[in-house]
Write a protein that holds these residues in place. Sequence first.
Motif, PDB file in Angstrom:
ATOM      1  N   VAL A 217      -6.921  -9.027   1.274  1.00  0.00           N
ATOM      2  CA  VAL A 217      -7.881  -7.917   0.753  1.00  0.00           C
ATOM      3  C   VAL A 217      -9.237  -8.296   0.573  1.00  0.00           C
ATOM      4  O   VAL A 217     -10.123  -7.542   0.917  1.00  0.00           O
ATOM      5  CB  VAL A 217      -7.109  -7.362  -0.448  1.00  0.00           C
ATOM      6  CG1 VAL A 217      -7.885  -6.417  -1.227  1.00  0.00           C
ATOM      7  CG2 VAL A 217      -5.730  -6.715   0.042  1.00  0.00           C
TER       8      VAL A 217
ATOM      9  N   GLU B  51     -11.446  -8.328   3.279  1.00  0.00           N
ATOM     10  CA  GLU B  51     -11.824  -7.117   3.959  1.00  0.00           C
ATOM     11  C   GLU B  51     -13.283  -6.735   3.458  1.00  0.00           C
ATOM     12  O   GLU B  51     -13.825  -5.990   4.042  1.00  0.00           O
ATOM     13  CB  GLU B  51     -10.680  -6.121   3.574  1.00  0.00           C
ATOM     14  CG  GLU B  51      -9.604  -6.199   4.377  1.00  0.00           C
ATOM     15  CD  GLU B  51      -8.592  -5.040   3.911  1.00  0.00           C
ATOM     16  OE1 GLU B  51      -9.090  -4.044   3.172  1.00  0.00           O
ATOM     17  OE2 GLU B  51      -7.423  -5.239   4.240  1.00  0.00           O
ATOM     18  N   ILE B  52     -13.623  -7.262   2.423  1.00  0.00           N
ATOM     19  CA  ILE B  52     -14.893  -7.004   1.805  1.00  0.00           C
ATOM     20  C   ILE B  52     -16.202  -7.080   2.649  1.00  0.00           C
ATOM     21  O   ILE B  52     -16.348  -8.330   3.416  1.00  0.00           O
ATOM     22  CB  ILE B  52     -15.444  -7.572   0.383  1.00  0.00           C
ATOM     23  CG1 ILE B  52     -14.123  -7.369  -0.430  1.00  0.00           C
ATOM     24  CG2 ILE B  52     -16.513  -7.243  -0.093  1.00  0.00           C
ATOM     25  CD1 ILE B  52     -14.368  -8.194  -1.680  1.00  0.00           C
TER      26      ILE B  52
ATOM     27  N   ARG C  16      -8.836   0.512  -2.357  1.00  0.00           N
ATOM     28  CA  ARG C  16      -7.614   0.891  -1.255  1.00  0.00           C
ATOM     29  C   ARG C  16      -6.567   0.216  -1.369  1.00  0.00           C
ATOM     30  O   ARG C  16      -5.427   0.651  -0.841  1.00  0.00           O
ATOM     31  CB  ARG C  16      -8.497   0.686  -0.023  1.00  0.00           C
ATOM     32  CG  ARG C  16      -9.750   1.540   0.381  1.00  0.00           C
ATOM     33  CD  ARG C  16     -10.028   1.463   1.698  1.00  0.00           C
ATOM     34  NE  ARG C  16     -10.211   0.201   2.431  1.00  0.00           N
ATOM     35  CZ  ARG C  16     -11.281  -0.532   2.337  1.00  0.00           C
ATOM     36  NH1 ARG C  16     -12.647   0.135   1.923  1.00  0.00           N
ATOM     37  NH2 ARG C  16     -11.339  -1.828   2.978  1.00  0.00           N
ATOM     38  N   HIS C  17      -6.559  -1.000  -2.162  1.00  0.00           N
ATOM     39  CA  HIS C  17      -5.352  -1.784  -2.405  1.00  0.00           C
ATOM     40  C   HIS C  17      -5.299  -1.910  -3.921  1.00  0.00           C
ATOM     41  O   HIS C  17      -5.306  -3.153  -4.366  1.00  0.00           O
ATOM     42  CB  HIS C  17      -5.396  -2.892  -1.740  1.00  0.00           C
ATOM     43  CG  HIS C  17      -5.750  -2.849  -0.227  1.00  0.00           C
ATOM     44  ND1 HIS C  17      -4.788  -2.621   0.587  1.00  0.00           N
ATOM     45  CD2 HIS C  17      -7.075  -3.055   0.409  1.00  0.00           C
ATOM     46  CE1 HIS C  17      -5.602  -2.606   1.882  1.00  0.00           C
ATOM     47  NE2 HIS C  17      -6.777  -2.860   1.723  1.00  0.00           N
TER      48      HIS C  17
ATOM     49  N   HIS D 243     -16.533 -14.961  -1.316  1.00  0.00           N
ATOM     50  CA  HIS D 243     -17.359 -13.820  -2.086  1.00  0.00           C
ATOM     51  C   HIS D 243     -18.312 -14.215  -3.045  1.00  0.00           C
ATOM     52  O   HIS D 243     -19.401 -13.782  -3.243  1.00  0.00           O
ATOM     53  CB  HIS D 243     -16.270 -12.571  -2.516  1.00  0.00           C
ATOM     54  CG  HIS D 243     -16.851 -11.551  -3.166  1.00  0.00           C
ATOM     55  ND1 HIS D 243     -17.449 -10.798  -2.356  1.00  0.00           N
ATOM     56  CD2 HIS D 243     -16.752 -11.281  -4.381  1.00  0.00           C
ATOM     57  CE1 HIS D 243     -18.005  -9.540  -3.060  1.00  0.00           C
ATOM     58  NE2 HIS D 243     -17.518  -9.996  -4.463  1.00  0.00           N
TER      59      HIS D 243
ATOM     60  N   ALA E 138     -19.254  -2.721  -2.733  1.00  0.00           N
ATOM     61  CA  ALA E 138     -18.446  -2.643  -1.509  1.00  0.00           C
ATOM     62  C   ALA E 138     -16.677  -3.407  -1.907  1.00  0.00           C
ATOM     63  O   ALA E 138     -16.071  -3.107  -1.407  1.00  0.00           O
ATOM     64  CB  ALA E 138     -19.259  -3.559  -0.672  1.00  0.00           C
ATOM     65  N   ALA E 139     -17.060  -4.293  -2.647  1.00  0.00           N
ATOM     66  CA  ALA E 139     -15.830  -5.005  -3.178  1.00  0.00           C
ATOM     67  C   ALA E 139     -15.144  -4.215  -4.163  1.00  0.00           C
ATOM     68  O   ALA E 139     -13.845  -4.096  -3.805  1.00  0.00           O
ATOM     69  CB  ALA E 139     -16.246  -6.249  -4.209  1.00  0.00           C
TER      70      ALA E 139
ATOM     71  N   SER F 161     -14.824  -0.689  -3.684  1.00  0.00           N
ATOM     72  CA  SER F 161     -14.220   0.130  -2.686  1.00  0.00           C
ATOM     73  C   SER F 161     -13.236  -0.389  -2.030  1.00  0.00           C
ATOM     74  O   SER F 161     -12.041   0.326  -1.678  1.00  0.00           O
ATOM     75  CB  SER F 161     -15.549   0.541  -1.748  1.00  0.00           C
ATOM     76  OG  SER F 161     -14.848   1.381  -0.779  1.00  0.00           O
ATOM     77  N   THR F 162     -13.282  -1.818  -1.454  1.00  0.00           N
ATOM     78  CA  THR F 162     -12.305  -2.377  -0.921  1.00  0.00           C
ATOM     79  C   THR F 162     -10.806  -2.554  -1.834  1.00  0.00           C
ATOM     80  O   THR F 162      -9.879  -2.141  -1.265  1.00  0.00           O
ATOM     81  CB  THR F 162     -12.546  -3.693  -0.321  1.00  0.00           C
ATOM     82  OG1 THR F 162     -13.659  -3.713   0.659  1.00  0.00           O
ATOM     83  CG2 THR F 162     -11.410  -4.651   0.097  1.00  0.00           C
TER      84      THR F 162
ATOM     85  N   ASP G 158       0.951  -1.065  -0.029  1.00  0.00           N
ATOM     86  CA  ASP G 158       0.108   0.198   0.142  1.00  0.00           C
ATOM     87  C   ASP G 158       0.866   1.359   0.048  1.00  0.00           C
ATOM     88  O   ASP G 158       0.564   2.250  -0.719  1.00  0.00           O
ATOM     89  CB  ASP G 158      -0.918   0.073   1.146  1.00  0.00           C
ATOM     90  CG  ASP G 158      -2.046  -0.812   1.249  1.00  0.00           C
ATOM     91  OD1 ASP G 158      -2.288  -1.610   0.147  1.00  0.00           O
ATOM     92  OD2 ASP G 158      -2.747  -1.212   2.004  1.00  0.00           O
TER      93      ASP G 158
END
Length: 221
Positions: free
Chosen positions: A71, A74-75, A102-103, A123, A95-96, A98-99, A30
């Motif tokens: 990662v 985190e969803i 971030r990465h 998922h 939502a996936a 958005s997660t 990150d």
Amino acid sequence: MPRRSASGSTRAGSRLSRETIVSAAVELADREGLNALSMRRLAQQLGVDAMSTYYHLPDKNALLTAMADAVVAEIVPPPPTDAPWTEELRALITAARSTVSRHPWAAHILEQRQEPSPAVMLHIERVLAVMRRGGCSVALGHHAIHLLGSRILGFSQDLFDDKAAPAPPPERIEQWATAMPHIAELAAQVSHQGPLGGCDDDEEFAFALDVLLEGLERRRT
């Protein structure tokens, strides 16, 4: 800076766990990007000997897989609602996205994997559960997994990566105008600034998702 003693390194290594290593690797990627990640660089960040990390993860490929899985884990799925299944699935995929946004490095790893990891399987299970609750058949769910592809995880795999090269200069577009007028027209008007590469900005992603979900709903009915 005082040198770390061998015994100190051993004690640090004894406190290592797979989760600690993966978490540190995610933080490093990150902060500095995936190209900065190596087993040696990661060990330096953890303050241990590089060999200590191999006890938990045998090689860099295993580390990358674990990072991508972390990662995806985190969803956070949105809470169930009475909305149509298409809206519920859109919220889950958003939502996936958005997660993964971030990465951004995670998309590159995920698209290279040949088999789904445990978190990816979970998922996909959520995606299928939304469709089945919405009245979709098993066959339609199967088609949807293939149709949506990487969009299930919040990013798109495009035919070409139009972020790999700078936008064509005006003189190049002028050269295209005669032989390839529609490409020239497109190149002159379109730009993409999303975080995940290719034509994957938020507007393009949402447009493609809308079209796919609308088509799946027509098939369902």
